[in-house]
Structure formats: C-alpha cells, structure tokens
Enzyme design. Structure first.
Site, PDB file in Angstrom:
ATOM      1  N   HIS A 239       0.836  -1.207   0.000  1.00  0.00           N
ATOM      2  CA  HIS A 239       0.000   0.000   0.000  1.00  0.00           C
ATOM      3  C   HIS A 239       0.874   1.262   0.000  1.00  0.00           C
ATOM      4  CE1 HIS A 239      -2.648  -2.999   2.217  1.00  0.00           C
ATOM      5  NE2 HIS A 239      -3.416  -2.673   1.213  1.00  0.00           N
TER       6      HIS A 239
ATOM      7  N   ASP B   6      -2.955  -7.897  -7.695  1.00  0.00           N
ATOM      8  CA  ASP B   6      -4.332  -8.284  -8.011  1.00  0.00           C
ATOM      9  C   ASP B   6      -4.580  -7.942  -9.481  1.00  0.00           C
ATOM     10  OD1 ASP B   6      -5.336  -9.018  -5.219  1.00  0.00           O
ATOM     11  OD2 ASP B   6      -4.445  -7.056  -4.901  1.00  0.00           O
TER      12      ASP B   6
ATOM     13  N   SER C  34      -2.401  -8.391   3.254  1.00  0.00           N
ATOM     14  CA  SER C  34      -2.976  -8.284   4.597  1.00  0.00           C
ATOM     15  C   SER C  34      -3.262  -9.666   5.165  1.00  0.00           C
ATOM     16  CB  SER C  34      -4.262  -7.462   4.549  1.00  0.00           C
ATOM     17  OG  SER C  34      -4.014  -6.225   3.918  1.00  0.00           O
TER      18      SER C  34
HETATM   19  P1  AMP Z   1      -6.288  -4.297  -0.353  1.00  0.00           P
HETATM   20  O1  AMP Z   1      -6.175  -3.413   0.856  1.00  0.00           O
HETATM   21  O2  AMP Z   1      -5.745  -5.684  -0.149  1.00  0.00           O
HETATM   22  O3  AMP Z   1      -7.629  -4.260  -1.005  1.00  0.00           O
HETATM   23  O4  AMP Z   1      -5.291  -3.677  -1.410  1.00  0.00           O
HETATM   24  C1  AMP Z   1      -5.388  -2.319  -1.769  1.00  0.00           C
HETATM   25  C2  AMP Z   1      -4.518  -2.094  -2.970  1.00  0.00           C
HETATM   26  O5  AMP Z   1      -3.170  -2.437  -2.643  1.00  0.00           O
HETATM   27  C3  AMP Z   1      -4.915  -2.966  -4.150  1.00  0.00           C
HETATM   28  O6  AMP Z   1      -4.812  -2.194  -5.347  1.00  0.00           O
HETATM   29  C4  AMP Z   1      -3.902  -4.060  -4.130  1.00  0.00           C
HETATM   30  O7  AMP Z   1      -3.654  -4.634  -5.397  1.00  0.00           O
HETATM   31  C5  AMP Z   1      -2.682  -3.319  -3.631  1.00  0.00           C
HETATM   32  N1  AMP Z   1      -1.712  -4.247  -3.072  1.00  0.00           N
HETATM   33  C6  AMP Z   1      -1.946  -5.237  -2.170  1.00  0.00           C
HETATM   34  N2  AMP Z   1      -0.826  -5.941  -1.940  1.00  0.00           N
HETATM   35  C7  AMP Z   1       0.142  -5.394  -2.721  1.00  0.00           C
HETATM   36  C8  AMP Z   1       1.525  -5.688  -2.945  1.00  0.00           C
HETATM   37  N3  AMP Z   1       2.136  -6.680  -2.309  1.00  0.00           N
HETATM   38  N4  AMP Z   1       2.195  -4.906  -3.808  1.00  0.00           N
HETATM   39  C9  AMP Z   1       1.579  -3.894  -4.473  1.00  0.00           C
HETATM   40  N5  AMP Z   1       0.290  -3.565  -4.288  1.00  0.00           N
HETATM   41  C10 AMP Z   1      -0.417  -4.316  -3.452  1.00  0.00           C
END
Ligand code: AMP
Length: 277
Positions: A34, A147, A183
């Site tokens: 993030h 994702d 997460s």
């Molecule tokens: P989330 O909080 O899991 O819904 O993720 C929020 C954003 O962070 C989404 O666009 C995810 O694809 C991105 N994200 C989650 N994990 C990673 C990672 N390891 N590297 C880059 N972006 C990420």
C-alpha cells in the site's frame, strides 16, 4: 492530514483540493505494498487521498470478512507518515446507504480465475470502486499488479461507465523471500509462512520454462504445479496460464500471458501472478 467519514465532508473538502488528485483505495491493514501505491500517487498528484474501507460486498465468505484484519489507528499513522493529504474512512452505511440496490457487474474479464473461485467477488469490487470513483472524482487511481485481474476488471468498469479516472497499475511489493505482501499473510502460522514463498517459486518455474522456449500452456502449468507439489502445506486451488488481455486459458503461449495461481495454506488463501511475453 484530514480524516473524512461522510460523503458530504468528502465533497466539501475535495471541491477546493488542488489538482491533479490521486486516489489509493485500500481495505486497511496497510503494508509496504500500500505504501508503494501511496508514494507513486504522491509523486504524481497535488492532492493525495487514500480510502480505508473493508467492503463487505466483495467477500464471498462471511467468515473471511469478519476475520479480515483491522487496525485503523495504525493505518492512519501510516497514511500520515506517507504524507497523504486526506483519508476517507467511511462506515458501511455511508458507502451503502439505506435502500442501496445496484450491482456493477463486469463481463468476461471478471468471469475466470478469482471470479470463478469467488462468486460475487468482482461484483462487490466493481460496485465499491465505481462508488469511490464517483465520490472522489480523482484524476488517477492506483492499484497493485498483485491483483492483476482486479486491475483489468476496474479498467473495464471505468471505461464502460465513462468514469474519467485513469487506472494506474503498480508493481507487486514482496518480502525478501519472494512472498507478495498481503494483509492476509498475518493469518499464516510460522510453518505456513515458511512454506508460502512457494507461490513465487512456482510462478518463476513457469516463467523459466517459457523462457527456455516452451510454448505449450499445459507444459508451463505443469512446471508451476510441479514446483507447488514440492511444498506439502500448499493446496493449489487453480494454476493458470491465460491470455494477458482476455484472461481466457491458453493452449499455446504466443503473446502476452498471465501466469497466476491461488493456493490455500490451511484456511488462508493466497494469490500471486507473473506476466510474461
Ligand atoms: P487491499 O487493501 O488488499 O484491497 O489492497 C489495496 C490495494 O493495494 C490494491 O490495489 C492491491 O492490489 C494493492 N496491493 C496489495 N498488496 C500489494 C503488494 N504486495 N504490492 C503492491 N500492491 C499491493
């Protein structure tokens, strides 16, 4: 940094915000993945806003929603450290007011892979992101390549609904051993955590077979499955070699393709991918 809770606060603050406006949608429990999106957004925006909202509509298992890790104080401290201007952290009722009765359903690109494994998931994602895009009116929104299908679904949604926010995909951030930050990693036991980098090894085994000249998608899938089989704690859900534009499963790899997989470690489900070609 200002923390906003309601649609009307958001509208008021954004009407005076310097442009360009960069948006980073998240579900909280923030990590370095993030942070990388926030840094990219900051570098390209005059105003940067993150959203923190655990979206109940994108969880196909209610236990997964309930167990999703949350710590708003820590998340807000991270947003502050990253120099964000605004955080929108609404309640469920603020995002989906009484009487809310619309679903945004993206077509073919949302059907395979995560769409097939998690019925309704992308309806929830597309619906909440459409709402956030409409409320924020950002110039650009930043998403993680981790994702990859989600990025494609959101691009399709924004194009079809004529939402002018540009969707920017950012590289996957990994632990030193190759495990993609997520997460959900917090739910892994020490043994499962030690086993989890097998996703990365399997994707790289697929890439290596393709780089060695293999063009049969089944053979590339086989290389990925063989690497996964070396790890007894890993239970593969799907192993995919798909067209990089449509996500249809391939017979032959002769253009841009996406190698991807979902693997369970006990009750924790991890995904990762590797684009090739
Ligand atoms: P989330 O909080 O899991 O819904 O993720 C929020 C954003 O962070 C989404 O666009 C995810 O694809 C991105 N994200 C989650 N994990 C990673 C990672 N390891 N590297 C880059 N972006 C990420």
């Amino acid at each position: 940094m200002r923390v906003l809770r309601t649609r009307s606060e958001l509208r008021d603050v954004l009407s005076a915000a310097p442009r360009p406006l960069g948006l980073v949608p998240t579900m909280g429990w923030l990590h370095d993945g993030h942070r990388s999106l926030m840094r990219r957004a900051r570098a390209e925006s005059a105003t940067t806003i993150a959203t923190i909202f655990v979206n109940p509509r994108q969880f196909n298992e209610s236990a997964d929603f309930e167990q999703y890790p949350r710590n708003e104080d820590r998340d807000l401290a991270i947003c502050e450290e990253e120099g964000l201007d605004l955080v929108f952290a609404p309640s469920v009722g603020e995002v989906y007011p009484d009487g809310f009765d619309t679903v945004v359903q993206v077509g073919a690109v949302a059907e395979p892979l995560e769409g097939a494994a998690r019925p309704g998931h992308f309806d929830g994602v597309a619906t909440v992101v459409a709402i956030l895009f409409s409320l924020v009116g950002a110039d650009r929104a930043y998403f993680g390549q981790k994702d990859a299908q989600q990025v494609m679904v959101i691009r399709q949604m924004a194009r079809d609904l004529a939402i002018p926010t540009e969707v920017v995909a950012c590289p996957t951030v990994r632990e030193p051993d190759g495990l993609a930050l997520s997460s959900r990693n917090v739910h892994l036991s020490p043994e499962q955590r030690a086993a989890a980098p097998v996703l990365r090894r399997a994707l790289l085994a697929g890439r290596a077979s393709w780089e060695a000249g293999e063009r049969s998608a089944d053979a590339v899938r086989g290389a990925m499955r063989q690497a996964l089989a070396a790890e007894p704690l890993a239970e593969p859900e799907y192993v995919s070699v798909a067209d990089g534009r449509t996500l249809a499963e391939l017979d032959l790899v002769n253009g841009p393709a996406l190698l991807s997989m979902a693997v369970r470690f006990g009750t924790t489900r991890l995904i990762d991918n590797e684009p090739i070609g």
